[in-house]
Design a protein around this motif. Structure first.
Motif, short mmCIF file in Angstrom:
data_model
loop_
_atom_site.label_atom_id
_atom_site.label_comp_id
_atom_site.label_asym_id
_atom_site.label_seq_id
_atom_site.Cartn_x
_atom_site.Cartn_y
_atom_site.Cartn_z
N MET A 379 0.85 -1.14 0.04
CA MET A 379 0.13 0.08 0.04
C MET A 379 1.01 1.00 0.16
SD MET A 379 -3.05 0.93 2.73
CE MET A 379 -3.59 2.80 2.56
N LYS A 380 0.65 2.02 -0.92
CA LYS A 380 1.54 3.11 -1.16
C LYS A 380 0.77 4.37 -1.31
CE LYS A 380 5.25 0.93 -0.64
NZ LYS A 380 6.13 0.89 0.54
N ALA A 381 1.08 5.45 -0.89
CA ALA A 381 0.76 6.79 -1.08
C ALA A 381 0.99 7.22 -2.56
CB ALA A 381 1.11 7.99 -0.02
N SER A 382 0.06 8.02 -3.37
CA SER A 382 0.27 8.11 -4.59
C SER A 382 0.03 9.74 -5.13
CB SER A 382 -0.19 7.28 -5.48
OG SER A 382 -1.64 7.48 -5.33
N ALA A 383 -0.51 10.44 -4.03
CA ALA A 383 -0.88 11.96 -4.31
C ALA A 383 -1.22 12.51 -3.20
CB ALA A 383 -2.20 11.80 -5.32
N ILE A 384 -1.06 13.89 -3.10
CA ILE A 384 -1.36 14.66 -2.01
C ILE A 384 -1.87 15.98 -2.65
CG2 ILE A 384 1.09 15.53 -1.81
CD1 ILE A 384 0.93 15.40 1.20
#
Length: 461
Positions: A379-384
């Motif tokens: 699980m990875k963050a892809s946008a902020i």
């Protein structure tokens, strides 16, 4: 028992709220499997997690307990953030989770699930939930995927050596409850196996399927012996133990299984089942399933079948393979894995023995000998979003290109050939996004049942 969701995380998550850039408002993360041992994954387990953990509010007592523990643990604690969730959101998590329909086979390297916070004050919450959510997805998805891959292999042998695939739903029986690490593991894994098959001895899986997916009865079993109930009669009364099983459980339309290797499997087959009890076996009107339970699985299964065919006879099906009479079959429950099953079936095929003659019982290999790296789940963050502007975020380690993550808000769609693939949400155009909002702000938006999941996970027959 009420769960304190604040503590359902990794220790280092507690300090992450202090590590984001100033002006952070929203963080979007996704789950995918990055390859591994199977070409696609059967997405499963989200609804169970939502119902068990996300529909009950966080309380002030939860906050106090978490703060005490984490401070003693040596970490900061975002009390103001959690108090905001209680005050502004009634303790329900301000998150939106979108996902592909459960039961869908998703090719590796594609997004299955995407999560984003719905309150800008809770930008830190998305990644805080990674530990609980990723664990809730990777395990049942991996079990369901492995079970389905085995189903494909068994189906292939049935197509080659049997007249039909009618027995396929009961060809792999779940023996895994005692080998699971916990009751919850047995529940999730046992339920995941039932996405593909209908035979199980893991009662917890039945309970979970009924509780989380409205399955009145997801699986079935039969009366069966264990070594204790056979050896309790003593070696000299082994035949009496077997006769008692017939007395208690045999009859027209009935099926029973009897472990037969407590002392000498060959003696049991030749002289007891095939000798003293032969006429009773032939005339029960039901089916006796013998379980050879020790030794090399390939050799033991093939030799057992050969001896049973010599004693009880056989017929040839339309494909030219031998099939035992309906009143007797074999189940192999020792040394069974996704690797040994094809070897056993191949050895049977080479001897012109149909796959119709056997069922497999799979224990630790089914529910326990799996980890997150079997399919390289992440699980990875892809946008902020910072100060009103979305920007992609990603990792791209030069030392391990396989860990390169996706960028931006994502969507899952399908091409003209029916193949699923991932695109940027902004590039979706008029195509349908298969990631549907399932959970938002403490509410389950889409409820699916077990029959729908099974339908999506079905294999071509």
């Amino acid at each position: 028992m009420k769960h304190n969701l604040i503590l359902n995380t990794d220790s280092y998550k507690a300090s992450h709220y202090l590590q984001y850039p100033s002006g952070s408002e929203y963080v979007s993360s996704y789950i995918e499997c990055r390859g591994g041992q199977f070409p696609e994954a059967v997405f499963f387990g989200l609804q169970a997690f939502v119902k068990e953990y996300l529909l009950q509010p966080i309380s002030t007592a939860d906050i106090a307990a978490a703060e005490t523990l984490l401070h003693q643990h040596g970490l900061p604690f975002h009390r103001a953030g959690w108090e905001h969730i209680v005050a502004a959101h009634g303790g329900l998590l301000p998150l939106e989770i979108s996902a592909v329909a459960e039961g869908t086979p998703v090719p590796s390297h594609n997004v299955m699930l995407q999560m984003v916070n719905t309150c800008p004050a809770c930008f830190w919450l998305t990644s805080y939930m990674e530990t609980a959510l990723l664990r809730a997805i990777w395990y049942p998805t991996t079990v369901a995927t492995q079970s389905r891959e085995i189903k494909k292999r068994i189906a292939g042998f049935l197509r080659e050596t049997a007249d039909n695939l009618e027995g396929l739903p009961f060809k792999l029986h779940d023996f895994g409850a005692r080998g699971a690490t916990s009751q919850e593991s047995a529940m999730l894994g046992g339920m995941a196996h039932l996405v593909n098959f209908q035979g199980t001895d893991t009662v917890a899986g039945l309970v979970a399927a009924r509780r989380f997916y409205a399955a009145d009865m997801a699986g079935h079993s039969i009366p069966a012996a264990e070594h204790c109930t056979m050896t309790a009669w003593g070696r000299e009364r082994e035949v009496d133990a077997y006769a008692n099983m017939l007395d208690r459980f045999a009859g027209p339309g009935k099926t029973l299984a009897v472990v037969s290797d407590s002392y000498d499997l060959w003696h049991a087959i030749e002289n007891l089942w095939g000798g003293k009890l032969r006429s009773r076996v032939v005339n029960t009107g039901g089916t006796l399933v013998l379980r050879p339970d020790s030794g090399d699985p390939v050799a033991i299964v093939t030799e057992s079948l050969e001896r049973l065919m010599r004693i009880f006879g056989f017929c040839e099906n339309t494909r030219g393979y031998r099939v035992l009479p309906d009143f007797i079959r074999v189940i192999q429950g020792d040394g069974v894995s996704r690797h040994s099953i094809p070897k056993i079936l191949q050895a049977m095929k080479e001897r012109k023995i149909s796959a119709d003659n056997i069922t497999f019982g799979m224990g630790g290999e089914l529910l326990q000998k799996l980890d997150r790296d079997v399919m390289n789940f992440a699980m990875k963050a892809s946008a902020i979003r910072i100060n009103g502007h979305w920007q992609p975020i990603y990792k791209d380690p030069v030392t391990d290109p396989e860990k390169k993550s996706k960028r931006g808000r994502l969507a899952l769609t399908v091409d003209d050939r029916g193949k699923l693939y991932t695109v940027a949400a902004t590039a979706l155009g008029g195509r349908n996004n298969l990631l549907r909002p399932v959970f938002r702000n403490g509410t389950l938006l889409i409820s699916t049942n077990f029959a729908e999941i099974r339908h999506l996970a079905r294999i071509d027959q």
